[in-house]
Scaffold this active site. Structure first.
Site, PDB file in Angstrom:
ATOM      1  N   LYS A  65       0.851  -1.186   0.000  1.00 46.36           N
ATOM      2  CA  LYS A  65       0.000   0.000   0.000  1.00 46.36           C
ATOM      3  C   LYS A  65       0.889   1.239   0.000  1.00 46.36           C
ATOM      4  O   LYS A  65       1.772   1.382   0.838  1.00 46.36           O
ATOM      5  CB  LYS A  65      -0.899   0.003   1.224  1.00 46.36           C
ATOM      6  CG  LYS A  65      -1.905  -1.134   1.244  1.00 46.36           C
ATOM      7  CD  LYS A  65      -2.599  -1.318   2.584  1.00 46.36           C
ATOM      8  CE  LYS A  65      -3.116  -0.060   3.201  1.00 46.36           C
ATOM      9  NZ  LYS A  65      -3.804  -0.288   4.495  1.00 46.36           N
ATOM     10  N   ILE A  66       0.614   2.129  -0.940  1.00 45.13           N
ATOM     11  CA  ILE A  66       1.360   3.380  -1.077  1.00 45.13           C
ATOM     12  C   ILE A  66       0.409   4.533  -0.798  1.00 45.13           C
ATOM     13  O   ILE A  66      -0.681   4.579  -1.351  1.00 45.13           O
ATOM     14  CB  ILE A  66       1.945   3.528  -2.504  1.00 45.13           C
ATOM     15  CG1 ILE A  66       2.775   2.288  -2.900  1.00 45.13           C
ATOM     16  CG2 ILE A  66       2.736   4.813  -2.648  1.00 45.13           C
ATOM     17  CD1 ILE A  66       4.024   2.083  -2.097  1.00 45.13           C
TER      18      ILE A  66
END
Length: 74
Positions: A65-66
């Site tokens: 997850k960014i």
């Protein structure tokens, strides 16, 4: 169907070793379910390095997850 992590919540549980903790989560949910792990770095280069480490330390099926920040979009 899977599990997503929130770094602040994981930190609040104070696991002795983050990667050991996330590998245990993987063992519990198995490989048929998705595991999402969020980076905590603030700049693009560090996010990329952290993402590679997450994949290396846990497994190559983890969804990294960014954050949707300027640096994350880079």
């Amino acid at each position: 169907v899977g599990v997503t992590s929130n770094p602040s919540i994981v930190k609040a549980t104070a696991p002795e070793n983050f990667f050991d903790h996330m590998r245990k989560v993987r063992d519990i949910i198995g490989t048929d379910r998705s595991l999402h792990v969020q980076v905590i770095s603030k700049n693009c280069d560090e996010m990329v390095n952290e993402a590679h480490r997450i994949l290396k330390e846990i497994d190559n099926r983890v969804y990294v997850k960014i954050p949707v920040s300027y640096e994350g979009i880079k």
